[in-house]
Motif scaffolding. Structure first.
Motif, PDB file in Angstrom:
ATOM      1  N   GLY A   9       0.762  -1.339   0.036  1.00 51.58           N
ATOM      2  CA  GLY A   9       0.141  -0.049  -0.001  1.00 51.58           C
ATOM      3  C   GLY A   9       0.738   1.275   0.063  1.00 51.58           C
ATOM      4  O   GLY A   9       0.663   2.253  -0.692  1.00 51.58           O
ATOM      5  N   ALA A  10       1.716   1.276   0.704  1.00 50.71           N
ATOM      6  CA  ALA A  10       2.705   2.441   0.870  1.00 50.71           C
ATOM      7  C   ALA A  10       3.253   2.862  -0.460  1.00 50.71           C
ATOM      8  O   ALA A  10       3.427   3.873  -0.876  1.00 50.71           O
ATOM      9  CB  ALA A  10       3.933   2.347   2.005  1.00 50.71           C
ATOM     10  N   VAL A  25      -5.545   3.178  -7.091  1.00 53.88           N
ATOM     11  CA  VAL A  25      -4.760   2.458  -6.092  1.00 53.88           C
ATOM     12  C   VAL A  25      -5.803   1.756  -5.188  1.00 53.88           C
ATOM     13  O   VAL A  25      -6.741   2.132  -4.563  1.00 53.88           O
ATOM     14  CB  VAL A  25      -3.963   3.405  -5.457  1.00 53.88           C
ATOM     15  CG1 VAL A  25      -3.081   3.011  -4.406  1.00 53.88           C
ATOM     16  CG2 VAL A  25      -2.943   4.067  -6.776  1.00 53.88           C
ATOM     17  N   VAL A  26      -5.160   0.665  -4.601  1.00 50.65           N
ATOM     18  CA  VAL A  26      -5.970  -0.014  -3.446  1.00 50.65           C
ATOM     19  C   VAL A  26      -4.622  -0.134  -2.257  1.00 50.65           C
ATOM     20  O   VAL A  26      -3.525  -0.512  -2.436  1.00 50.65           O
ATOM     21  CB  VAL A  26      -6.374  -1.349  -3.570  1.00 50.65           C
ATOM     22  CG1 VAL A  26      -6.686  -2.069  -2.225  1.00 50.65           C
ATOM     23  CG2 VAL A  26      -7.311  -1.330  -4.856  1.00 50.65           C
ATOM     24  N   ASN A  27      -5.043   0.610  -1.131  1.00 50.83           N
ATOM     25  CA  ASN A  27      -3.940   0.682  -0.121  1.00 50.83           C
ATOM     26  C   ASN A  27      -4.591  -0.339   1.096  1.00 50.83           C
ATOM     27  O   ASN A  27      -5.601   0.108   1.527  1.00 50.83           O
ATOM     28  CB  ASN A  27      -3.715   2.086   0.443  1.00 50.83           C
ATOM     29  CG  ASN A  27      -3.088   1.957   1.659  1.00 50.83           C
ATOM     30  OD1 ASN A  27      -2.107   1.364   2.010  1.00 50.83           O
ATOM     31  ND2 ASN A  27      -3.659   3.157   2.797  1.00 50.83           N
ATOM     32  N   ILE A  28      -3.806  -1.469   1.380  1.00 54.68           N
ATOM     33  CA  ILE A  28      -4.458  -2.314   2.392  1.00 54.68           C
ATOM     34  C   ILE A  28      -3.594  -1.860   3.733  1.00 54.68           C
ATOM     35  O   ILE A  28      -2.240  -2.528   3.749  1.00 54.68           O
ATOM     36  CB  ILE A  28      -4.355  -3.693   1.794  1.00 54.68           C
ATOM     37  CG1 ILE A  28      -5.439  -3.776   0.688  1.00 54.68           C
ATOM     38  CG2 ILE A  28      -5.033  -4.560   3.099  1.00 54.68           C
ATOM     39  CD1 ILE A  28      -5.378  -5.290   0.283  1.00 54.68           C
ATOM     40  N   ASP A  29      -4.276  -1.163   4.762  1.00 55.02           N
ATOM     41  CA  ASP A  29      -3.558  -1.252   5.856  1.00 55.02           C
ATOM     42  C   ASP A  29      -2.350  -0.514   5.880  1.00 55.02           C
ATOM     43  O   ASP A  29      -1.398  -0.724   7.054  1.00 55.02           O
ATOM     44  CB  ASP A  29      -3.500  -2.462   6.712  1.00 55.02           C
ATOM     45  CG  ASP A  29      -4.198  -2.321   8.198  1.00 55.02           C
ATOM     46  OD1 ASP A  29      -4.798  -1.677   8.430  1.00 55.02           O
ATOM     47  OD2 ASP A  29      -3.887  -3.332   8.854  1.00 55.02           O
ATOM     48  N   ASN A  58      -8.962   2.548   0.324  1.00 52.62           N
ATOM     49  CA  ASN A  58      -8.021   2.237   1.659  1.00 52.62           C
ATOM     50  C   ASN A  58      -8.757   1.359   2.482  1.00 52.62           C
ATOM     51  O   ASN A  58      -9.911   1.501   2.766  1.00 52.62           O
ATOM     52  CB  ASN A  58      -7.953   3.663   2.603  1.00 52.62           C
ATOM     53  CG  ASN A  58      -6.845   4.571   1.728  1.00 52.62           C
ATOM     54  OD1 ASN A  58      -5.884   4.338   1.573  1.00 52.62           O
ATOM     55  ND2 ASN A  58      -7.422   5.835   1.843  1.00 52.62           N
ATOM     56  N   VAL A  59      -8.260   0.192   2.949  1.00 50.66           N
ATOM     57  CA  VAL A  59      -8.794  -0.910   3.485  1.00 50.66           C
ATOM     58  C   VAL A  59      -8.040  -0.932   4.849  1.00 50.66           C
ATOM     59  O   VAL A  59      -6.804  -1.241   4.679  1.00 50.66           O
ATOM     60  CB  VAL A  59      -8.984  -2.252   2.843  1.00 50.66           C
ATOM     61  CG1 VAL A  59      -9.392  -3.296   3.795  1.00 50.66           C
ATOM     62  CG2 VAL A  59      -9.428  -2.065   1.412  1.00 50.66           C
ATOM     63  N   TYR A  60      -8.805  -0.830   5.907  1.00 54.32           N
ATOM     64  CA  TYR A  60      -8.121  -1.089   7.388  1.00 54.32           C
ATOM     65  C   TYR A  60      -8.733  -1.884   8.189  1.00 54.32           C
ATOM     66  O   TYR A  60      -9.655  -1.945   8.263  1.00 54.32           O
ATOM     67  CB  TYR A  60      -8.396   0.671   7.841  1.00 54.32           C
ATOM     68  CG  TYR A  60      -7.748   1.848   7.134  1.00 54.32           C
ATOM     69  CD1 TYR A  60      -6.103   1.837   6.970  1.00 54.32           C
ATOM     70  CD2 TYR A  60      -8.415   2.686   6.680  1.00 54.32           C
ATOM     71  CE1 TYR A  60      -5.725   2.961   6.418  1.00 54.32           C
ATOM     72  CE2 TYR A  60      -7.831   3.904   5.831  1.00 54.32           C
ATOM     73  CZ  TYR A  60      -6.439   3.926   5.634  1.00 54.32           C
ATOM     74  OH  TYR A  60      -5.757   5.000   4.981  1.00 54.32           O
ATOM     75  N   SER A  61      -7.659  -2.326   9.026  1.00 55.32           N
ATOM     76  CA  SER A  61      -8.039  -3.114  10.197  1.00 55.32           C
ATOM     77  C   SER A  61      -8.236  -2.128  11.475  1.00 55.32           C
ATOM     78  O   SER A  61      -7.997  -0.866  11.153  1.00 55.32           O
ATOM     79  CB  SER A  61      -6.792  -4.162  10.500  1.00 55.32           C
ATOM     80  OG  SER A  61      -5.663  -3.385  11.060  1.00 55.32           O
TER      81      SER A  61
END
Length: 157
Positions: A9-10, A25-29, A58-61
């Motif tokens: 993601g970064a 863009v997909v940013n995962i956590d 953005n997908v976050y835990s």
């Protein structure tokens, strides 16, 4: 030609600022490390003041979600804050009960290792987490890259 980065993601956010062939863009956590700049006046890291114009999911835990509040001072995630106006068009979703590795396939094929690495079992069902996330990402790419359908994810899953 549509290019998409899924891993890191970064790195995804950083590369999308540098290249013309990245359209979503997909940013995962991940923290937006590339969006941090040093402010000599305050002697602190701050978020860049440049608008992000590429469709972003953005997908976050839970671990990261709690750090996105504007009152949080945890440095790696200050650019990710929901209040960051440079990312006002980004979609932000939170998987309640998820730990970082819940957003990977590791718990599916090695739950013991996933639990060990993340300091315990996540509260979210591992199948629900990965299947829902995969479906969200596909719908996001269909919308952002193919102009198909609509994309209005829930804030929390």
């Amino acid at each position: 030609m549509c290019s998409v980065i899924l891993w890191g993601g970064a790195a995804s956010v950083a590369l999308s600022r540098e290249r013309d062939d990245i359209d979503a863009v997909v940013n995962i956590d991940a923290p937006f490390f590339s969006e941090l700049v040093y402010d000599k006046v305050t002697n602190e890291l701050t978020a860049k003041s440049e608008a992000f114009t590429i469709p972003l999911l953005n997908v976050y835990s839970d671990d990261v979600w709690i750090q996105l509040d504007s009152s949080s001072s945890y440095l790696p995630y200050i650019a990710n804050r929901i209040s960051n106006k440079n990312f006002k068009g980004a979609y932000n979703v939170h998987f309640k009960g998820a730990k970082h590795l819940s957003l990977t396939d590791l718990p599916l094929f090695s739950p013991i290792l996933a639990n060990l690495l993340q300091g315990g079992k996540a509260d979210i069902d591992k199948y629900y987490a990965i299947e829902t996330q995969n479906e969200l990402i596909l719908r996001f790419f269909d919308y952002a890259l193919k102009n198909q359908g609509q994309f209005a994810p829930k804030a929390t899953y």
